[in-house]
Design a protein around this motif. Sequence first.
Motif, PDB file in Angstrom:
ATOM      1  N   UNK A 293     -17.691   7.823  11.315  1.00 19.66           N
ATOM      2  CA  UNK A 293     -16.649   8.441  10.935  1.00 19.66           C
ATOM      3  C   UNK A 293     -15.587   7.469   9.985  1.00 19.66           C
ATOM      4  N   UNK A 294     -15.309   6.168  10.557  1.00 21.27           N
ATOM      5  CA  UNK A 294     -14.658   5.248   9.649  1.00 21.27           C
ATOM      6  C   UNK A 294     -15.242   4.859   8.459  1.00 21.27           C
ATOM      7  N   UNK A 295     -16.768   4.795   8.443  1.00 18.79           N
ATOM      8  CA  UNK A 295     -17.569   4.541   7.221  1.00 18.79           C
ATOM      9  C   UNK A 295     -17.064   5.519   6.044  1.00 18.79           C
ATOM     10  N   UNK A 296     -17.234   6.872   6.309  1.00 25.70           N
ATOM     11  CA  UNK A 296     -16.821   7.798   5.577  1.00 25.70           C
ATOM     12  C   UNK A 296     -15.726   7.864   5.087  1.00 25.70           C
ATOM     13  N   UNK A 297     -14.732   7.623   5.940  1.00 28.67           N
ATOM     14  CA  UNK A 297     -13.159   7.636   5.573  1.00 28.67           C
ATOM     15  C   UNK A 297     -13.030   6.490   4.643  1.00 28.67           C
ATOM     16  N   UNK A 298     -13.698   5.192   4.836  1.00 24.39           N
ATOM     17  CA  UNK A 298     -13.574   4.205   3.894  1.00 24.39           C
ATOM     18  C   UNK A 298     -14.050   4.428   2.813  1.00 24.39           C
ATOM     19  N   UNK A 299     -15.167   5.331   2.427  1.00 28.95           N
ATOM     20  CA  UNK A 299     -15.981   5.645   1.304  1.00 28.95           C
ATOM     21  C   UNK A 299     -15.142   6.820   0.567  1.00 28.95           C
ATOM     22  N   UNK A 300     -14.206   7.322   1.384  1.00 32.21           N
ATOM     23  CA  UNK A 300     -13.650   8.554   0.568  1.00 32.21           C
ATOM     24  C   UNK A 300     -13.034   8.501  -0.813  1.00 32.21           C
ATOM     25  N   UNK A 301     -12.419   7.257  -1.000  1.00 34.72           N
ATOM     26  CA  UNK A 301     -11.772   7.059  -2.316  1.00 34.72           C
ATOM     27  C   UNK A 301     -12.991   7.364  -3.213  1.00 34.72           C
ATOM     28  N   UNK A 302     -13.817   7.052  -3.217  1.00 39.94           N
ATOM     29  CA  UNK A 302     -15.277   6.933  -4.129  1.00 39.94           C
ATOM     30  C   UNK A 302     -16.039   8.224  -3.986  1.00 39.94           C
ATOM     31  N   UNK A 303     -15.708   9.235  -3.156  1.00 39.63           N
ATOM     32  CA  UNK A 303     -16.529  10.554  -3.011  1.00 39.63           C
ATOM     33  C   UNK A 303     -15.579  11.676  -2.953  1.00 39.63           C
ATOM     34  N   UNK A 304     -14.522  11.720  -2.733  1.00 43.88           N
ATOM     35  CA  UNK A 304     -13.412  12.536  -2.747  1.00 43.88           C
ATOM     36  C   UNK A 304     -13.399  13.458  -4.033  1.00 43.88           C
ATOM     37  N   UNK A 305     -13.748  13.093  -5.257  1.00 45.14           N
ATOM     38  CA  UNK A 305     -13.533  13.761  -6.546  1.00 45.14           C
ATOM     39  C   UNK A 305     -14.931  13.922  -7.125  1.00 45.14           C
ATOM     40  N   UNK A 306     -16.115  13.721  -6.325  1.00 44.76           N
ATOM     41  CA  UNK A 306     -17.330  14.030  -6.844  1.00 44.76           C
ATOM     42  C   UNK A 306     -17.958  15.237  -6.410  1.00 44.76           C
ATOM     43  N   UNK A 307     -18.967  15.736  -6.920  1.00 49.89           N
ATOM     44  CA  UNK A 307     -19.599  16.820  -6.487  1.00 49.89           C
ATOM     45  C   UNK A 307     -20.874  16.657  -5.847  1.00 49.89           C
ATOM     46  N   UNK A 308     -21.743  17.653  -5.405  1.00 54.63           N
ATOM     47  CA  UNK A 308     -22.775  17.099  -4.425  1.00 54.63           C
ATOM     48  C   UNK A 308     -23.744  16.169  -4.929  1.00 54.63           C
ATOM     49  N   UNK A 309     -24.044  16.049  -6.414  1.00 52.18           N
ATOM     50  CA  UNK A 309     -25.201  15.086  -6.606  1.00 52.18           C
ATOM     51  C   UNK A 309     -24.415  13.668  -6.733  1.00 52.18           C
ATOM     52  N   UNK A 310     -23.294  13.603  -7.000  1.00 51.10           N
ATOM     53  CA  UNK A 310     -22.673  12.425  -7.179  1.00 51.10           C
ATOM     54  C   UNK A 310     -22.138  11.684  -5.786  1.00 51.10           C
ATOM     55  N   UNK A 311     -21.847  12.918  -4.974  1.00 45.23           N
ATOM     56  CA  UNK A 311     -21.590  12.236  -3.519  1.00 45.23           C
ATOM     57  C   UNK A 311     -22.989  11.592  -2.947  1.00 45.23           C
ATOM     58  N   UNK A 312     -24.100  12.455  -3.089  1.00 43.63           N
ATOM     59  CA  UNK A 312     -25.354  11.836  -2.540  1.00 43.63           C
ATOM     60  C   UNK A 312     -25.824  10.680  -3.252  1.00 43.63           C
TER      61      UNK A 312
END
Length: 412
Positions: A270-289
């Motif tokens: 959970x902490x890994x995803x939360x720490x990555x969230x600034x780089x994920x929060x504005x992306x769509x599916x392809x960018x997130x993956x």
Amino acid sequence: MRNRESAALSRKRRRDHALHLEERISTLESQLADAEDECAREGKWLDMLSNWELWSGRKRRHLIMRARKGIPDSVRAMAWARFLRVAELRAAKPTLFADCLAAAPVSKNVRAIELDIGRTFPREPLFYERGGIGQQSLLRVLRAYAACDDEVGYCQGMAFLAGVLLSFCPEEDAFLMLFQLMKSEPYMLRRLFLPGLRAVATQCRIIEGLLRDNAPRFAAHLEAQHVMPEMWATSWLMTAFSTSVPFAVTARVWDCLVAEGYKPVVRVAVAVMLRASPHVAKLELEGILMTMRELHDATFEPSVSDAAHAAAEAAALAEAAASQGGRGEDASGAEGPGASTPPRGSAAAASARPATASVLAPAARRADDWRLDVWDPDGLMRHAFSLRISRKRLSQLAANASVGSAAPDLPG
């Protein structure tokens, strides 16, 4: 005029050289302070190991807090053996390893193990030689376990668990530790590998719920993009962060795993995803993956040897010194980012680290600072254990994940 320019240039070179020396002295002082801190931590752990009944009983909470801060490399194998009650298992079943080796595992398990051996830490000196000592030890440990657990046998991911243990311990000790992790409370990791992998799916639903609790808007964004934990967390859950992460993180997660059970693995996911969230929060599916693939990227494994990393930094320092008029300090003795880590619990382990042990090369470090922030061991572990997660909430999420079917047994 020319003399004044030459004098000015000479003064500038002296200032640059003095600045370089100050930076080098500061680095060495920092390294010395780290070494002194490591020695102090080793002393504390040796004291705890020599008074284990006290620390594992009345002072257990304090012991766990120290484990969360990381066990020193030099005593990690001894500490893991104490947490996993290896001495007790050996006393109760002194021939367990030999008996399991003598038993013949199901042939399909043998074939699966042999296929996976070469894919387990392939860049790690202990395991990369085809048919070498490391691969033979890994084969024996996995065959022995498959022979003593007919229901699980062998499943992909188990080789990484055994590989981490072999990096610290002799073969028989590694088997006994794997046996305890798989079959004893509060671990019961075998439940992750039961047919159908229902426990893994349940852990993924728990992670979804914890993300909603701790970052509801971010969790809603992931759900809107149909990004499920199975897409990014499965390998970490099944190998306890043994794959595609810096080894410093692997070691810290395992310190908590052996001290407390499986729940810290979920916290870290959970902490890994939360720490990555600034780089994920504005992306769509392809960018997130794509971003999550970068987070799993093998750049965190050494593509060149530690010596090459050190040589690269030495060359960079030498070039900087040359640009300062040849006055720079000889850089060949610099301890770069690829310098070897201190020895671990055994002599064999000291010369062979898991492939994820090294950090990014200097060029990659500049380009991928966000990943280093995510994987910073101290920051990540502090973040993981700062999350407010109660046992009641975990039980509720597990029950919700099992609505309409019998709840699977989960790891401890």
